[in-house]
Design a protein around this motif. Structure first.
Motif, mmCIF file in Angstrom:
data_model
loop_
_atom_site.group_PDB
_atom_site.id
_atom_site.type_symbol
_atom_site.label_atom_id
_atom_site.label_comp_id
_atom_site.label_asym_id
_atom_site.label_seq_id
_atom_site.Cartn_x
_atom_site.Cartn_y
_atom_site.Cartn_z
ATOM 1 N N ILE A 228 0.848 -1.333 0.089
ATOM 2 C CA ILE A 228 -0.059 0.025 -0.130
ATOM 3 C C ILE A 228 0.948 1.324 -0.039
ATOM 4 C CG2 ILE A 228 -1.760 1.286 1.328
ATOM 5 C CD1 ILE A 228 -2.670 -1.536 2.476
ATOM 6 N N GLY A 229 0.781 2.032 -1.147
ATOM 7 C CA GLY A 229 1.682 3.225 -1.269
ATOM 8 C C GLY A 229 1.487 4.328 -0.293
ATOM 9 N N LYS A 230 2.052 5.358 -0.481
ATOM 10 C CA LYS A 230 1.786 6.491 0.446
ATOM 11 C C LYS A 230 0.630 7.273 -0.115
ATOM 12 C CE LYS A 230 6.666 7.591 1.565
ATOM 13 N NZ LYS A 230 8.003 8.359 1.444
ATOM 14 N N HIS A 231 0.111 6.935 -1.262
ATOM 15 C CA HIS A 231 -1.263 7.386 -1.653
ATOM 16 C C HIS A 231 -2.332 6.708 -1.236
ATOM 17 C CE1 HIS A 231 -0.186 4.437 -4.418
ATOM 18 N NE2 HIS A 231 -0.118 5.014 -5.508
ATOM 19 N N THR A 232 -1.891 5.440 -0.394
ATOM 20 C CA THR A 232 -3.221 4.428 -0.082
ATOM 21 C C THR A 232 -3.619 3.634 -1.112
ATOM 22 O OG1 THR A 232 -5.337 5.845 -0.077
ATOM 23 C CG2 THR A 232 -3.632 6.040 1.594
ATOM 24 N N LEU B 30 -2.888 0.226 -3.735
ATOM 25 C CA LEU B 30 -1.852 -0.915 -3.967
ATOM 26 C C LEU B 30 -1.027 -0.574 -5.125
ATOM 27 C CD1 LEU B 30 -1.832 -3.335 -1.930
ATOM 28 C CD2 LEU B 30 -2.422 -4.654 -4.046
ATOM 29 N N ILE B 31 0.284 -1.150 -5.002
ATOM 30 C CA ILE B 31 1.426 -1.018 -6.018
ATOM 31 C C ILE B 31 1.948 -2.474 -6.004
ATOM 32 C CG2 ILE B 31 3.104 0.328 -7.236
ATOM 33 C CD1 ILE B 31 2.749 2.290 -4.930
ATOM 34 N N HIS B 32 2.359 -2.952 -7.447
ATOM 35 C CA HIS B 32 3.100 -4.022 -7.422
ATOM 36 C C HIS B 32 4.261 -3.482 -8.280
ATOM 37 C CE1 HIS B 32 4.349 -8.059 -8.486
ATOM 38 N NE2 HIS B 32 3.872 -8.638 -7.920
ATOM 39 N N HIS C 75 8.051 -0.531 -1.204
ATOM 40 C CA HIS C 75 9.092 0.407 -1.805
ATOM 41 C C HIS C 75 8.775 1.522 -2.389
ATOM 42 C CE1 HIS C 75 10.929 -3.604 -2.311
ATOM 43 N NE2 HIS C 75 9.793 -4.222 -2.387
ATOM 44 N N CYS C 76 8.233 2.392 -1.474
ATOM 45 C CA CYS C 76 8.071 3.854 -1.543
ATOM 46 C C CYS C 76 9.507 4.640 -1.323
ATOM 47 C CB CYS C 76 6.987 4.496 -0.598
ATOM 48 S SG CYS C 76 5.356 4.009 -1.627
ATOM 49 N N GLY C 77 10.162 3.981 -0.411
ATOM 50 C CA GLY C 77 11.258 4.803 0.045
ATOM 51 C C GLY C 77 11.071 6.140 0.607
ATOM 52 N N SER C 78 12.057 7.171 -0.199
ATOM 53 C CA SER C 78 11.902 8.854 0.049
ATOM 54 C C SER C 78 11.012 9.313 -0.786
ATOM 55 C CB SER C 78 13.225 9.240 0.317
ATOM 56 O OG SER C 78 13.941 9.130 -0.825
ATOM 57 N N CYS C 79 10.546 8.626 -1.727
ATOM 58 C CA CYS C 79 9.662 9.424 -2.671
ATOM 59 C C CYS C 79 8.372 9.972 -2.039
ATOM 60 C CB CYS C 79 9.210 8.541 -3.817
ATOM 61 S SG CYS C 79 7.940 8.746 -5.027
ATOM 62 N N ARG C 80 8.107 10.964 -2.569
ATOM 63 C CA ARG C 80 6.563 11.754 -2.038
ATOM 64 C C ARG C 80 6.161 12.565 -3.209
ATOM 65 N NH1 ARG C 80 6.124 15.062 2.204
ATOM 66 N NH2 ARG C 80 5.138 16.619 0.836
ATOM 67 N N ARG C 81 6.126 11.899 -4.345
ATOM 68 C CA ARG C 81 5.593 12.529 -5.650
ATOM 69 C C ARG C 81 4.054 12.638 -5.784
ATOM 70 N NH1 ARG C 81 8.323 10.322 -11.152
ATOM 71 N NH2 ARG C 81 10.440 9.935 -10.356
ATOM 72 N N CYS C 82 3.431 11.460 -4.994
ATOM 73 C CA CYS C 82 1.845 11.638 -4.870
ATOM 74 C C CYS C 82 1.413 12.384 -4.148
ATOM 75 C CB CYS C 82 1.603 10.084 -4.921
ATOM 76 S SG CYS C 82 2.006 9.487 -3.088
ATOM 77 N N ILE C 83 2.378 12.779 -3.085
ATOM 78 C CA ILE C 83 1.795 13.614 -2.079
ATOM 79 C C ILE C 83 1.985 15.108 -2.389
ATOM 80 C CG2 ILE C 83 2.482 14.587 0.458
ATOM 81 C CD1 ILE C 83 3.412 11.971 1.141
ATOM 82 N N VAL D 158 1.641 9.929 -11.669
ATOM 83 C CA VAL D 158 3.032 10.475 -11.219
ATOM 84 C C VAL D 158 4.005 9.278 -10.495
ATOM 85 C CG1 VAL D 158 2.662 11.392 -8.879
ATOM 86 C CG2 VAL D 158 3.997 12.716 -10.627
ATOM 87 N N CYS D 159 3.412 8.184 -10.104
ATOM 88 C CA CYS D 159 4.136 7.147 -9.397
ATOM 89 C C CYS D 159 5.018 6.528 -10.557
ATOM 90 C CB CYS D 159 3.113 6.270 -8.724
ATOM 91 S SG CYS D 159 3.926 4.743 -8.040
ATOM 92 N N PRO D 160 6.288 6.377 -9.782
ATOM 93 C CA PRO D 160 7.506 5.898 -10.649
ATOM 94 C C PRO D 160 7.168 4.607 -11.105
ATOM 95 C CG PRO D 160 8.477 6.420 -8.485
ATOM 96 C CD PRO D 160 6.927 7.056 -8.855
ATOM 97 N N TRP D 161 6.530 3.640 -10.070
ATOM 98 C CA TRP D 161 6.336 2.192 -10.424
ATOM 99 C C TRP D 161 5.300 1.904 -11.583
ATOM 100 C CZ3 TRP D 161 9.598 -0.952 -8.484
ATOM 101 C CH2 TRP D 161 10.413 -0.471 -7.486
ATOM 102 N N ASN D 162 4.460 3.021 -11.895
ATOM 103 C CA ASN D 162 3.774 2.893 -12.984
ATOM 104 C C ASN D 162 4.331 2.702 -14.380
ATOM 105 O OD1 ASN D 162 1.142 2.002 -12.149
ATOM 106 N ND2 ASN D 162 0.545 4.130 -11.592
HETATM 107 S S1 SF4 Z 1 4.505 8.281 -6.008
HETATM 108 FE FE1 SF4 Z 1 6.125 7.451 -4.615
HETATM 109 S S2 SF4 Z 1 5.503 7.790 -2.695
HETATM 110 FE FE2 SF4 Z 1 3.558 7.826 -3.662
HETATM 111 S S3 SF4 Z 1 3.052 5.492 -3.962
HETATM 112 FE FE3 SF4 Z 1 4.337 5.785 -5.628
HETATM 113 S S4 SF4 Z 1 6.352 5.349 -4.992
HETATM 114 FE FE4 SF4 Z 1 5.132 5.723 -3.307
#
Ligand code: SF4
Length: 364
Positions: A162-166, A168-170, A197-205, A257-261
């Motif tokens: 569950i990412g910082k944006h709440t 689910l990410i794979h 695996h969000c780490g220090s990223c906060r792009r969604c916020i 904006v999420c890099p995992w996408n």
């Molecule tokens: S944008 Fe960054 S902090 Fe937000 S859910 Fe994706 S990886 Fe996590």
């Protein structure tokens, strides 16, 4: 759920078969979890206590059934979670629609056929395959149809974190997918929960237009554009109307904006393909739809959930944020005496935005 009365079963082999059958039914991934959601129950209680659910009273109803699967369906021992991807091939074009104030942005998950029935039907088929193999067993299928903590269950089943944006990410599938669950009394072996695996990223916020992600992993739904355009009945708070831009049903910014996408999987489901060019339609055209047209063109789509009044309300806000033009003003004026007080109020607000922009010389 009837008490199990089963012959000796190789549950590890059955779990492997279930995953294979699920793939054959079109599910992109399948995982199995137990029913302990104590940590998530605490998180839910705090979220409710903070009032972050807004008018979604159904989130507070049902006591602990949402976080205790065996209270929702007695006898449940395991939950089989499944994933179905919905991303259209050109999801990257979403930004060009969001950036064009003359068009209406509709969340990419809702451009095709409503996923609820489709997924539930396939979960039932999965249950039938299992029954064919081992005989009667206790089960129930859910797709947003009951109080279920689906993201927490899917995380525990290894389908993502569950990412910082709440959401689910794979790691290999991004976050553009639907979830469904099959509750069962079968003591299947469970999968390993996914790690974060969000780490220090906060792009969604940082990208959220209304600052609805008030802290990592904490969403104030009352500010979320998905809530404002779909769940909320009545007037949208004025201070949130401008940041809504042209988003008329849902919002995808935190996912876009999420890099995992960059690892998001395109849908293989033809039924999820965008219908009626709703992936980039002109606001003035959508605002001109009669109620009959709205019902006809959104038949079988989740978008109907907002209702016709909500539809006009949301588009009125977007037209208030659109570049000033004669067609925009004419479309708004044509609805100024609409029978719905909610629509009238939002149309008046939208017209005021354009009057204000003439006075200040703001050309937008
Ligand atoms: S944008 Fe960054 S902090 Fe937000 S859910 Fe994706 S990886 Fe996590």
């Amino acid at each position: 759920m009837p008490a199990p009365d089963l012959p000796a079963i190789d549950y590890a082999a059955l779990a492997r078969s279930i995953k294979q059958w699920a793939r054959e039914l079109g599910f992109a991934d399948t995982g199995i979890s137990g029913v302990d959601l104590a940590r998530d129950e605490q998180h839910l209680q705090q979220w409710l206590a903070d009032g972050h659910h807004g008018e979604m009273d159904y989130m507070a109803r049902h006591g602990a059934k949402r976080s205790r699967p065996q209270e929702l369906e007695p006898g449940t021992q395991r939950v089989i979670s499944v994933r179905m991807d919905y991303a259209p091939p050109d999801i990257g074009s979403a930004w060009s629609v969001i950036g064009n104030g003359e068009l209406g942005y509709i969340s990419r998950y809702t451009l095709g056929r409503d996923y609820h029935k489709l997924m539930r039907g396939r979960l039932q088929k999965l249950a039938e395959r299992i029954r064919g193999e081992i005989g009667e067993f206790g089960h129930r299928a859910y797709v947003d149809s009951a109080p279920v903590l689906e993201k927490a269950l899917a995380r525990n089943a290894g389908l993502g974190w569950i990412g910082k944006h709440t959401v689910l990410i794979h790691r290999r599938a991004g976050s553009y997918f639907f979830l469904g669950e099959l509750y069962t009394d079968l003591p299947l072996p469970v999968d390993v929960p996914a790690t974060e695996h969000c780490g220090s990223c906060r792009r969604c916020i940082d990208i959220c237009p209304t600052q609805a992600i008030v802290a990592p992993y904490r969403l104030d739904a009352r500010r979320c554009i998905s809530y404002l355009t779909i769940e909320l009945k009545g007037n949208i708070p004025e201070e949130l109307r401008k940041p809504m831009g042209n988003r008329i049903f849902g919002c995808d910014d935190c996912q876009l904006v999420c890099p995992w996408n960059k690892f998001a999987q395109q849908t293989e489901e033809p039924d999820f393909a965008p219908r009626h060019q709703l992936d980039g339609a002109r606001l003035t055209e959508l605002f001109g739809w009669s109620e009959d047209e709205f019902l006809r063109r959104t038949e079988g789509m989740a978008i109907r959930r907002t209702g016709y009044e909500g539809w006009l309300r949301n588009i009125a806000v977007a037209l208030g944020n659109a570049p000033r033009s004669e067609p925009v003003l004419a479309a708004l004026r044509a609805r100024a005496d609409h029978p719905s007080a909610v629509v009238r109020e939002h149309v008046a607000w939208a017209l005021q935005q354009h009057e204000a922009s003439t006075v200040t010389g703001d050309e937008r």
